[in-house]
Write a protein that holds these residues in place. Structure first.
Motif, short mmCIF file in Angstrom:
data_model
loop_
_atom_site.label_atom_id
_atom_site.label_comp_id
_atom_site.label_asym_id
_atom_site.label_seq_id
_atom_site.Cartn_x
_atom_site.Cartn_y
_atom_site.Cartn_z
N ILE A 196 -59.25 15.17 62.31
CA ILE A 196 -59.26 15.24 60.84
C ILE A 196 -57.96 14.66 60.28
O ILE A 196 -57.95 14.00 59.24
CB ILE A 196 -59.48 16.70 60.37
N ALA A 197 -56.87 14.88 61.00
CA ALA A 197 -55.58 14.32 60.56
C ALA A 197 -55.66 12.79 60.52
O ALA A 197 -55.17 12.16 59.58
CB ALA A 197 -54.46 14.77 61.51
N ASP A 198 -56.32 12.20 61.52
CA ASP A 198 -56.46 10.73 61.53
C ASP A 198 -57.26 10.25 60.33
O ASP A 198 -56.89 9.28 59.67
CB ASP A 198 -57.16 10.26 62.83
N LEU A 199 -58.37 10.94 60.07
CA LEU A 199 -59.21 10.55 58.92
C LEU A 199 -58.41 10.68 57.63
O LEU A 199 -58.48 9.82 56.74
CB LEU A 199 -60.45 11.45 58.83
N THR A 200 -57.65 11.75 57.52
CA THR A 200 -56.89 12.00 56.29
C THR A 200 -55.79 10.96 56.10
O THR A 200 -55.58 10.45 55.00
CB THR A 200 -56.27 13.42 56.33
N GLN A 201 -55.10 10.64 57.21
CA GLN A 201 -54.04 9.62 57.11
C GLN A 201 -54.63 8.27 56.70
O GLN A 201 -54.09 7.57 55.83
CB GLN A 201 -53.31 9.49 58.45
N ALA A 202 -55.76 7.92 57.32
CA ALA A 202 -56.39 6.64 56.98
C ALA A 202 -56.74 6.61 55.49
O ALA A 202 -56.55 5.59 54.80
CB ALA A 202 -57.64 6.43 57.83
N ARG A 203 -57.22 7.74 54.99
CA ARG A 203 -57.57 7.78 53.58
C ARG A 203 -56.34 7.69 52.68
O ARG A 203 -56.34 7.00 51.66
CB ARG A 203 -58.38 9.06 53.28
N LEU A 204 -55.24 8.37 53.09
CA LEU A 204 -54.00 8.27 52.31
C LEU A 204 -53.57 6.80 52.21
O LEU A 204 -53.16 6.33 51.15
CB LEU A 204 -52.90 9.10 52.97
N ASP A 205 -53.69 6.09 53.34
CA ASP A 205 -53.31 4.67 53.35
C ASP A 205 -54.18 3.87 52.39
O ASP A 205 -53.70 3.01 51.65
CB ASP A 205 -53.43 4.08 54.77
N GLN A 206 -55.48 4.16 52.42
CA GLN A 206 -56.40 3.43 51.53
C GLN A 206 -56.09 3.73 50.06
O GLN A 206 -56.14 2.84 49.22
CB GLN A 206 -57.85 3.83 51.82
#
Ligand code: HEM
Length: 433
Positions: A196-206
Motif C-alpha cells: 500500500i505504501a508503494d501505491l500511495t507513493q506512486a500516487r503522491l508522485d502523480q
C-alpha cells in the motif's frame, strides 16, 4: 430459519432476539448488549463522544490498520473524517460509478466461464468482484494489476490467519466465533502495508506531476482538513487506504454473496430483479430504475448484516434501563439481533423485500435497521456500498440464473464479516431471455 438461529448462536438463548438489553459479566469487565432504540440513539447519535470505540476490539486490527479512521477516537478521528467524508459525498460518488460498472462487467466475464450449472463457490467470486471495485475506484487500477492482485491475496491470507473481532470475549456464552489463529498475522500485515505504501507513493508522485486520475485516493490525498488546512501525510494515508480496502471489500462481498443466495432460494424475487435489470445500461441515471433490486439488497443487509456487532466503551458511569453501567463497561451494538428483533419486525427471519415499501414498517426501518451503523460514526462508504450492491446485483442477475445446491444450507459465522461456514455454493447458468 429457527434451526439456522440455533446454528449461529449454538448455545445462546432466543431471548436475545426479544430483549431490549442483556448484561454479561466476565472476570475483567461487564458488557451490555443493547437493542433498545432509545439506548442506541443515546450511544450512536446523541452522545457518541461518551462512548468511544472500544480499544479491546481494535487490538487485533492495529498491526494492519495503524491509526486508521476505523480505530481512532476523539479529535484525531474527527479530523480524519473531515478529510475523508467529502470524497464520499453524493455528487462525488457519481465519479466512482464507471469503476463499479467496469468491475461488474469483468465479474460477469469471469462467471461466464463457470456458468455450466455445476456448484460454484459464490463467495469467492463476490470477494473478487468487490476487491476489483475498490481498486478501480480508489486507485484506478483493476484487480489484474500485479500490486492489486498481491494485496488482495495477502488480505485473504490475513483474514484466514486472523478472525479479527473476537466477539465471544464480549458476550460470554456466545459460541459463534471461530478460533484465533495468530500465526503469520504480523508478517502479512507488514507485507500488505509495504504494498500500500508503494501505491500511495506512486500516487503522491502523480499528484505532484499533475497526472493523477481523479479517483477516491486523489480526492482524499488532496483534500485539506477545513479546520487546520493540513492534508494527510503519506503515513496517515497508508492507514486510511488499508481500512478502505478492508472495510470496503469484505463487507460488500459478504452482502453480495448472501443476496445472491437469498435470490437463488427465492426464484420469484430473482425473476423480478432480472426483469428490472433489463433497464440497466450502465448509466448512473439507470439506478432510479432499479427499486426492486435496491429493496432486495436492503433486505439482504437486514438478514445478513456484514458487520454483525460493534463495540463501544462507557467512558463514565451511567444508567441504562434502570441498571448501573460502570465506567469501562463494553457496550455491544448488534445489527445481527436488532435486524431480527421480534418486537420490532414482523416475520423477522423471513426474506421479504416488499416490506421496504410497506408504510407499516416505517418504525422498524428507523429503529431496527443499522447495517452501516448510525450517527456521526456511520460507515463512510454507506452511499457507495448501496450503489455498488445494486449495480452488481443487477449486472449479475441480469446475465445469470442462480440456483441453490440441494441439501446445502449455508450456516452463518462471524469472521471479519458474516460469512457462511465452508462458503456458499450456487449453480450458475446463463439466463435465457
Ligand atoms: C455493504 C457494505 C458495507 C457495510 C455493511 C459496512 C458497514 C460498516 C459499519 C457497521 C461500520 C461501523 C463500524 C463500527 O462503528 O464499529 C463501518 C465503518 C466504516 N466503513 Fe463501512 N460498510 C460497508 C462498505 C464500506 C465501503 C465500500 C467503504 C469504503 C469504500 C467503507 C468504509 C468504512 C470506514 C472507513 C469505516 C470507519 C468509519 C469510522 O469509524 O468513522 N465501508 N462500515
Amino acid at each position: 430459519m429457527r434451526l439456522f438461529r440455533q446454528d449461529i448462536l449454538s448455545a445462546q438463548p432466543a431471548r436475545l432476539y426479544r430483549a431490549w438489553m442483556a448484561e454479561f459479566r466476565t472476570p475483567f469487565f461487564r458488557s451490555f448488549m443493547i437493542n433498545d432504540p432509545a439506548l442506541l440513539r443515546e450511544v450512536l447519535k446523541d452522545n457518541p463522544d461518551a462512548y468511544p470505540k472500544s480499544d479491546r476490539i481494535g487490538a487485533g486490527l492495529r498491526p494492519l490498520l495503524g491509526e486508521s479512521v476505523f480505530l481512532t477516537n476523539g479529535a484525531v478521528w474527527k479530523a480524519q473524517r473531515r478529510i475523508i467524508d467529502p470524497a464520499f459525498e453524493g455528487g462525488r460518488l457519481r465519479d466512482t460509478f464507471p469503476g463499479i460498472v467496469a468491475a461488474g462487467q469483468a465479474g460477469c466475464t469471469r462467471l461466464n466461464a463457470m456458468a455450466d450449472g455445476t456448484p460454484q463457490m459464490i463467495d469467492a467470486e463476490a470477494s473478487h468482484v468487490a476487491a476489483d471495485v475498490i481498486f478501480r475506484t480508489l486507485f484506478s487500477i483493476p484487480i489484474e494489476d500485479a500490486t492489486a492482485q498481491e494485496v488482495y491475496l495477502r488480505f485473504q491470507a490475513y483474514q484466514q490467519a486472523q478472525p479479527i473481532l473476537n466477539l465471544a470475549a464480549f458476550l460470554p456464552g456466545l459460541h459463534w466465533m471461530p478460533r484465533f489463529f495468530r500465526r503469520g498475522v504480523r508478517g502479512q500485515a507488514r507485507a500488505i502495508r509495504r504494498l500500500i505504501a508503494d501505491l500511495t507513493q506512486a500516487r503522491l508522485d502523480q499528484i505532484a506531476a499533475g497526472t493523477a486520475p481523479d479517483d477516491l485516493a486523489t480526492k482524499i490525498m488532496t483534500t485539506p482538513d477545513p479546520q487546520t488546512g493540513k492534508t494527510f501525510t503519506k503515513a496517515e494515508m497508508i492507514d486510511q487506504v488499508a481500512i478502505f480496502f478492508l472495510a470496503g471489500h469484505e463487507t460488500s462481498a459478504s452482502a453480495l454473496a448472501w443476496a445472491l443466495y437469498l435470490l437463488a432460494t427465492h426464484p420469484d424475487w430473482q425473476d423480478k430483479v432480472a426483469v428490472e435489470a433489463e433497464q440497466f445500461t450502465g448509466n448512473f441515471s439507470d439506478l432510479s430504475k432499479l427499486p426492486v433490486t435496491r429493496d432486495v439488497f436492503r433486505e439482504a443487509l437486514r438478514l445478513y448484516p456484514p458487520v454483525p456487532m460493534m463495540v463501544r466503551e462507557a467512558s463514565k458511569p451511567t444508567i441504562f434501563r434502570q441498571r448501573r453501567v460502570p465506567q469501562g463497561a463494553q457496550i455491544v451494538l448488534s445489527p445481527w439481533h436488532l435486524h431480527r428483533h421480534e418486537r420490532i419486525w414482523d416475520n423477522p427471519d423471513g426474506f421479504d423485500p416488499a416490506r421496504w415499501q410497506d408504510p407499516a414498517t416505517k418504525t422498524a426501518q428507523r429503529d431496527g435497521y443499522m447495517p452501516f451503523s448510525a450517527g456521526p460514526r456511520v460507515c463512510t462508504g454507506a452511499g457507495f456500498a448501496m450503489i455498488e450492491g445494486v449495480v452488481l446485483l443487477a449486472q449479475l442477475v441480469g446475465q445469470f440464473h442462480f440456483a441453490p445446491v440441494e441439501g446445502q444450507v449455508p450456516v452463518p459465522a462471524a469472521h471479519l464479516t458474516v460469512r457462511a461456514q465452508g462458503g456458499i455454493n450456487l449453480r450458475i447458468t446463463p439466463r435465457t431471455k
